[in-house]
Design a protein around this motif. Structure first.
Motif, PDB file in Angstrom:
ATOM      1  N   UNK A  11       0.857  -1.189   0.000  1.00  0.00           N
ATOM      2  CA  UNK A  11       0.000   0.000   0.000  1.00  0.00           C
ATOM      3  C   UNK A  11       0.891   1.236   0.000  1.00  0.00           C
ATOM      4  N   UNK A  12       0.898   1.952  -1.109  1.00  0.00           N
ATOM      5  CA  UNK A  12       1.713   3.166  -1.266  1.00  0.00           C
ATOM      6  C   UNK A  12       3.186   2.913  -0.951  1.00  0.00           C
ATOM      7  N   UNK A  13       3.754   1.959  -1.667  1.00  0.00           N
ATOM      8  CA  UNK A  13       5.175   1.615  -1.515  1.00  0.00           C
ATOM      9  C   UNK A  13       5.953   1.907  -2.808  1.00  0.00           C
ATOM     10  N   UNK A  14       5.579   2.963  -3.511  1.00  0.00           N
ATOM     11  CA  UNK A  14       6.218   3.279  -4.795  1.00  0.00           C
ATOM     12  C   UNK A  14       7.726   3.488  -4.655  1.00  0.00           C
ATOM     13  N   UNK A  15       8.149   4.044  -3.528  1.00  0.00           N
ATOM     14  CA  UNK A  15       9.568   4.337  -3.341  1.00  0.00           C
ATOM     15  C   UNK A  15      10.428   3.146  -2.981  1.00  0.00           C
ATOM     16  N   UNK A  29      10.861 -17.341  -9.235  1.00  0.00           N
ATOM     17  CA  UNK A  29      10.266 -16.877 -10.496  1.00  0.00           C
ATOM     18  C   UNK A  29       8.861 -16.320 -10.312  1.00  0.00           C
ATOM     19  N   UNK A  30       8.246 -16.598  -9.178  1.00  0.00           N
ATOM     20  CA  UNK A  30       6.843 -16.248  -8.971  1.00  0.00           C
ATOM     21  C   UNK A  30       6.742 -15.179  -7.876  1.00  0.00           C
ATOM     22  N   UNK A  31       6.835 -13.907  -8.259  1.00  0.00           N
ATOM     23  CA  UNK A  31       6.768 -12.793  -7.316  1.00  0.00           C
ATOM     24  C   UNK A  31       5.451 -12.061  -7.535  1.00  0.00           C
ATOM     25  N   UNK A  32       4.617 -12.059  -6.508  1.00  0.00           N
ATOM     26  CA  UNK A  32       3.276 -11.491  -6.620  1.00  0.00           C
ATOM     27  C   UNK A  32       3.163 -10.277  -5.701  1.00  0.00           C
ATOM     28  N   UNK A  33       2.932  -9.124  -6.284  1.00  0.00           N
ATOM     29  CA  UNK A  33       2.670  -7.912  -5.511  1.00  0.00           C
ATOM     30  C   UNK A  33       1.165  -7.666  -5.520  1.00  0.00           C
ATOM     31  N   UNK A  34       0.592  -7.525  -4.332  1.00  0.00           N
ATOM     32  CA  UNK A  34      -0.840  -7.233  -4.237  1.00  0.00           C
ATOM     33  C   UNK A  34      -0.996  -5.755  -3.903  1.00  0.00           C
ATOM     34  N   UNK A  35      -1.397  -4.997  -4.907  1.00  0.00           N
ATOM     35  CA  UNK A  35      -1.585  -3.555  -4.755  1.00  0.00           C
ATOM     36  C   UNK A  35      -2.871  -3.315  -3.972  1.00  0.00           C
ATOM     37  N   UNK A  36      -2.716  -2.841  -2.737  1.00  0.00           N
ATOM     38  CA  UNK A  36      -3.848  -2.746  -1.815  1.00  0.00           C
ATOM     39  C   UNK A  36      -4.363  -1.304  -1.719  1.00  0.00           C
ATOM     40  N   UNK A  37      -4.966  -0.844  -2.825  1.00  0.00           N
ATOM     41  CA  UNK A  37      -5.579   0.492  -2.850  1.00  0.00           C
ATOM     42  C   UNK A  37      -4.554   1.623  -2.857  1.00  0.00           C
ATOM     43  N   UNK A  38      -3.403   1.411  -3.427  1.00  0.00           N
ATOM     44  CA  UNK A  38      -2.375   2.454  -3.465  1.00  0.00           C
ATOM     45  C   UNK A  38      -2.838   3.646  -4.302  1.00  0.00           C
ATOM     46  N   UNK A  39      -2.384   4.820  -3.885  1.00  0.00           N
ATOM     47  CA  UNK A  39      -2.695   6.037  -4.633  1.00  0.00           C
ATOM     48  C   UNK A  39      -1.448   6.611  -5.302  1.00  0.00           C
ATOM     49  N   UNK A  40      -0.362   5.872  -5.254  1.00  0.00           N
ATOM     50  CA  UNK A  40       0.891   6.320  -5.883  1.00  0.00           C
ATOM     51  C   UNK A  40       1.259   5.363  -7.021  1.00  0.00           C
ATOM     52  N   UNK A  41       2.529   5.287  -7.382  1.00  0.00           N
ATOM     53  CA  UNK A  41       2.975   4.473  -8.522  1.00  0.00           C
ATOM     54  C   UNK A  41       3.410   3.061  -8.123  1.00  0.00           C
ATOM     55  N   UNK A  42       2.915   2.563  -7.010  1.00  0.00           N
ATOM     56  CA  UNK A  42       3.276   1.211  -6.571  1.00  0.00           C
ATOM     57  C   UNK A  42       3.046   0.190  -7.681  1.00  0.00           C
ATOM     58  N   UNK A  43       1.870   0.214  -8.277  1.00  0.00           N
ATOM     59  CA  UNK A  43       1.526  -0.778  -9.301  1.00  0.00           C
ATOM     60  C   UNK A  43       2.479  -0.717 -10.488  1.00  0.00           C
ATOM     61  N   UNK A  44       2.693   0.464 -11.037  1.00  0.00           N
ATOM     62  CA  UNK A  44       3.569   0.606 -12.205  1.00  0.00           C
ATOM     63  C   UNK A  44       5.005   0.215 -11.887  1.00  0.00           C
TER      64      UNK A  44
END
Length: 229
Positions: A11-15, A29-44
């Motif tokens: 959650x909001x860990x873009x940095x 090989x299997x790294x899963x990030x679960x974007x938990x309602x972030x409002x920054x560029x965490x997903x990208x």
């Protein structure tokens, strides 16, 4: 070869998220990030670093972890071991090899990375975190004969064992629920001392009074709930 999946609630860990992903051993090989309602560029930033990115709109650490598990359940190829790791870069992702070693070599069911004092960077844990960890693990020792010393989020568990725990908590009680169920089911467990540093950004739990209070209440409620089961 052992198949390992890593689930990273974020959650909001873009940095920090790219640093976390890049420091995970290349054998994973299997790294899963679960974007938990972030409002920054965490997903990208997570996608650019090569992770599989899922979206969980319900806010809560447990919700994010459950989303990652649900993804694994629906894949044709299942992992042997699941590792949970925070997205704030407070842990050292390269120590994943240390954490899974008891599972691979000694057939242990569940392993926690213990944030021992001598390996912690000064200021990396807030006083309320240190006290909360002490109180929770003391109560688990007193009530269940536990040998846990930490509720550390950097942890590894056999995939089949994880499913057998039937995890339920959606928010702050996720880590302690897992440990309590391991104790109740009399599963084998171990702790591995790991390094810990100041996180990037502000903690959503220990960084706020509200977060600390709610986390403490949730953790204690799980412990007392299980003491009567």
């Amino acid at each position: 070869m052992t198949k390992i999946a890593v689930i990273i609630p974020a959650y909001n860990e873009a940095g920090s998220i790219a640093n976390v992903i890049n420091d995970i051993p290349t054998t994973v090989k299997n790294i899963i990030v679960v974007n938990n309602n972030s409002t920054d560029d965490t997903e990208n930033n997570a996608k650019k670093a090569g992770a599989i990115v899922l979206t969980e709109s319900k806010k809560g650490y447990g919700y994010a972890c459950l989303k990652g598990i649900d993804y694994l359940v629906n894949q044709q190829e299942k992992p042997d071991v699941v590792v949970f790791l925070d997205g704030d870069y407070s842990d050292y992702p390269e120590e994943l090899t240390k954490i899974i070693e008891p599972i691979l070599n000694n057939n242990i069911d569940f392993v926690i990375g213990a944030r021992v004092k001598e390996l912690r960077e000064q200021g990396s844990m807030e006083p309320q975190q240190i006290f909360g960890n002490w109180l929770a693990t003391f109560l688990m020792k007193y009530m269940f004969g536990s040998k846990f010393t930490d509720l550390g989020p950097f942890r590894a568990i056999k995939y089949d064992v994880l499913l057998g725990l039937d995890m339920q908590d959606k928010t702050y009680g996720w880590t302690v629920e897992m440990q309590l169920k391991v104790l109740k089911q009399k599963l084998s467990y171990a702790e591995v001392p790991i390094k810990y540093r100041r996180r990037i950004g502000v903690s959503k739990v220990s960084g706020t009074i509200k977060g600390s209070i709610f986390a403490g209440i949730k953790i204690l409620s799980w412990i007392f709930k299980y003491s009567f089961k």
